[in-house]
Design a protein around this motif. Structure first.
Motif, PDB file in Angstrom:
ATOM      1  N   ASN A 207      39.480   1.864  39.930  1.00  9.39           N
ATOM      2  CA  ASN A 207      38.513   2.268  38.927  1.00  9.39           C
ATOM      3  C   ASN A 207      38.839   3.685  38.478  1.00  9.39           C
ATOM      4  OD1 ASN A 207      36.375   0.101  38.715  1.00  9.39           O
ATOM      5  ND2 ASN A 207      36.478   0.381  40.926  1.00  9.39           N
ATOM      6  N   VAL A 208      38.904   3.860  37.172  1.00  7.08           N
ATOM      7  CA  VAL A 208      39.182   5.178  36.613  1.00  7.08           C
ATOM      8  C   VAL A 208      37.872   5.948  36.533  1.00  7.08           C
ATOM      9  CG1 VAL A 208      40.131   6.418  34.642  1.00  7.08           C
ATOM     10  CG2 VAL A 208      41.098   4.214  35.298  1.00  7.08           C
TER      11      VAL A 208
ATOM     12  N   VAL B  14      41.742   8.246  39.453  1.00  3.52           N
ATOM     13  CA  VAL B  14      41.222   7.067  40.152  1.00  3.52           C
ATOM     14  C   VAL B  14      40.179   7.520  41.168  1.00  3.52           C
ATOM     15  CG1 VAL B  14      41.828   5.186  41.714  1.00  3.52           C
ATOM     16  CG2 VAL B  14      43.335   5.763  39.822  1.00  3.52           C
ATOM     17  N   LEU B  15      39.039   6.848  41.173  1.00  4.10           N
ATOM     18  CA  LEU B  15      38.008   7.129  42.170  1.00  4.10           C
ATOM     19  C   LEU B  15      38.520   6.620  43.509  1.00  4.10           C
ATOM     20  CD1 LEU B  15      35.186   8.102  42.915  1.00  4.10           C
ATOM     21  CD2 LEU B  15      34.345   5.831  42.312  1.00  4.10           C
TER      22      LEU B  15
ATOM     23  N   LYS C 117      40.114  -0.219  35.765  1.00  4.24           N
ATOM     24  CA  LYS C 117      41.416  -0.092  35.137  1.00  4.24           C
ATOM     25  C   LYS C 117      41.690  -1.359  34.330  1.00  4.24           C
ATOM     26  CE  LYS C 117      46.293   0.385  36.160  1.00  4.24           C
ATOM     27  NZ  LYS C 117      47.312   0.189  37.166  1.00  4.24           N
ATOM     28  N   ASN C 118      42.212  -1.215  33.145  1.00  6.48           N
ATOM     29  CA  ASN C 118      42.557  -2.311  32.225  1.00  6.48           C
ATOM     30  C   ASN C 118      41.353  -3.125  31.768  1.00  6.48           C
ATOM     31  OD1 ASN C 118      45.298  -1.679  32.339  1.00  6.48           O
ATOM     32  ND2 ASN C 118      45.611  -2.974  34.135  1.00  6.48           N
TER      33      ASN C 118
ATOM     34  N   ALA D 129      23.640   8.263  43.585  1.00  7.94           N
ATOM     35  CA  ALA D 129      24.826   7.728  42.911  1.00  7.94           C
ATOM     36  C   ALA D 129      25.913   7.315  43.905  1.00  7.94           C
ATOM     37  CB  ALA D 129      25.384   8.766  41.940  1.00  7.94           C
ATOM     38  N   ARG D 130      25.838   7.815  45.112  1.00 10.29           N
ATOM     39  CA  ARG D 130      26.897   7.575  46.093  1.00 10.29           C
ATOM     40  C   ARG D 130      27.057   6.101  46.441  1.00 10.29           C
ATOM     41  NH1 ARG D 130      27.726   8.504  52.006  1.00 10.29           N
ATOM     42  NH2 ARG D 130      29.986   8.753  52.145  1.00 10.29           N
ATOM     43  N   ILE D 131      25.990   5.339  46.404  1.00  2.00           N
ATOM     44  CA  ILE D 131      26.074   3.902  46.693  1.00  2.00           C
ATOM     45  C   ILE D 131      26.996   3.225  45.680  1.00  2.00           C
ATOM     46  CG2 ILE D 131      24.756   1.746  46.804  1.00  2.00           C
ATOM     47  CD1 ILE D 131      22.354   3.547  47.689  1.00  2.00           C
ATOM     48  N   LYS D 132      26.794   3.519  44.401  1.00  2.00           N
ATOM     49  CA  LYS D 132      27.650   2.943  43.360  1.00  2.00           C
ATOM     50  C   LYS D 132      29.067   3.494  43.450  1.00  2.00           C
ATOM     51  CE  LYS D 132      24.036   1.846  40.087  1.00  2.00           C
ATOM     52  NZ  LYS D 132      23.506   2.050  38.755  1.00  2.00           N
ATOM     53  N   LEU D 133      29.192   4.755  43.811  1.00  2.00           N
ATOM     54  CA  LEU D 133      30.526   5.352  43.954  1.00  2.00           C
ATOM     55  C   LEU D 133      31.289   4.673  45.092  1.00  2.00           C
ATOM     56  CD1 LEU D 133      29.683   9.134  43.528  1.00  2.00           C
ATOM     57  CD2 LEU D 133      30.995   7.718  41.946  1.00  2.00           C
ATOM     58  N   MET D 134      30.615   4.429  46.196  1.00  2.00           N
ATOM     59  CA  MET D 134      31.267   3.795  47.346  1.00  2.00           C
ATOM     60  C   MET D 134      31.677   2.355  47.020  1.00  2.00           C
ATOM     61  SD  MET D 134      29.034   5.455  50.479  1.00  2.00           S
ATOM     62  CE  MET D 134      29.237   4.036  51.485  1.00  2.00           C
ATOM     63  N   GLN D 135      30.861   1.659  46.222  1.00  2.00           N
ATOM     64  CA  GLN D 135      31.196   0.291  45.835  1.00  2.00           C
ATOM     65  C   GLN D 135      32.443   0.257  44.965  1.00  2.00           C
ATOM     66  OE1 GLN D 135      27.648  -0.955  43.839  1.00  2.00           O
ATOM     67  NE2 GLN D 135      26.643  -1.627  45.723  1.00  2.00           N
ATOM     68  N   ARG D 136      32.657   1.294  44.166  1.00  2.00           N
ATOM     69  CA  ARG D 136      33.761   1.283  43.209  1.00  2.00           C
ATOM     70  C   ARG D 136      34.971   2.120  43.652  1.00  2.00           C
ATOM     71  NH1 ARG D 136      29.123   0.255  40.942  1.00  2.00           N
ATOM     72  NH2 ARG D 136      29.003  -1.147  39.181  1.00  2.00           N
ATOM     73  N   ALA D 137      34.857   2.755  44.806  1.00  2.00           N
ATOM     74  CA  ALA D 137      35.972   3.580  45.296  1.00  2.00           C
ATOM     75  C   ALA D 137      37.105   2.694  45.808  1.00  2.00           C
ATOM     76  CB  ALA D 137      35.487   4.501  46.414  1.00  2.00           C
ATOM     77  N   TYR D 138      38.333   3.192  45.707  1.00  3.33           N
ATOM     78  CA  TYR D 138      39.493   2.446  46.195  1.00  3.33           C
ATOM     79  C   TYR D 138      39.424   2.317  47.705  1.00  3.33           C
ATOM     80  CZ  TYR D 138      44.244   0.979  47.073  1.00  3.33           C
ATOM     81  OH  TYR D 138      45.332   0.269  47.487  1.00  3.33           O
ATOM     82  N   LYS D 139      39.152   3.425  48.371  1.00  3.46           N
ATOM     83  CA  LYS D 139      39.043   3.434  49.835  1.00  3.46           C
ATOM     84  C   LYS D 139      37.569   3.416  50.192  1.00  3.46           C
ATOM     85  CE  LYS D 139      40.342   6.125  53.878  1.00  3.46           C
ATOM     86  NZ  LYS D 139      40.887   7.401  54.335  1.00  3.46           N
TER      87      LYS D 139
END
Length: 185
Positions: free
Chosen positions: A30-31, A45-46, A88-89, A174-184
């Motif tokens: 995710n960008v 990239v997040l 991404k894409n 916001a961290r919940i959504k960030l963690m869901q979309r993070a690569y790691k």
């Protein structure tokens, strides 16, 4: 006429199977655009979301993460006003789905509409435009696919906006959504 319909169905079925075979949904890229005020502080990239900061990576390729060939930057929540995220894409995927959906809808509606009635004789017959069902399917398929592509691009360009406002409470929400979309994770 049936061959066009069968071809469209085969393309859609194959496309859905390709999407269903994604092997690593956890490592989806995710960008992210991290803002300080109105201008982006950094784009990348997040990679991860920590207790009080986000980690943004400079690499957009999964192969770099597997080989360890990437760099990261950690940004504290006190420097962040907003984070915007998009897959991404997603624009390309939206355009492809919109194009195929529009084409399929246009072909089906053209075939269902059937042939136009015969033109009347006399002087009014000179200005009569008559289409067969196959011609309608072709015309509608092309025009609806262009319309669907535009709509798909519009939906694919949508970014998820997470307001942080340099505030720990907003960052934690916001961290919940960030963690869901993070690569790691």
């Amino acid at each position: 006429m049936r061959s066009i319909l069968i071809l469209a169905v085969i393309i859609l079925v194959c496309f859905s199977h390709v999407k269903a075979q994604e092997k690593n949904p956890k490592g989806k890229i995710n960008v992210a655009w991290v803002y300080r005020g109105s201008s982006p502080l950094i784009k990348g990239v997040l990679y991860s979301s920590l207790d009080s900061s986000v980690i943004i990576s400079s690499s957009y390729e999964k192969s770099d993460y597997l080989s360890g060939a990437y760099r990261t930057k950690e940004i504290h929540y006190k420097k962040i006003t907003t984070i915007k995220i998009r897959s991404k894409n997603s624009i390309l995927k939206g355009a492809a789905i919109g194009c195929l959906s529009g084409m399929l809808l246009g072909v089906i509606s053209g075939l269902i509409a059937g042939d136009d009635p015969p033109c009347p004789g006399g002087i009014s017959g000179w200005f009569c435009i008559r289409y067969t069902a196959e011609e309608k399917a072709l015309i509608r398929g092309v025009s609806y696919s262009l319309l669907g592509t535009g709509i798909g691009i519009g939906f694919g360009a949508i970014k998820i906006s997470l307001p942080i406002n340099k505030n720990k409470k907003d960052y934690d929400l916001a961290r919940i959504k960030l963690m869901q979309r993070a690569y790691k994770k």
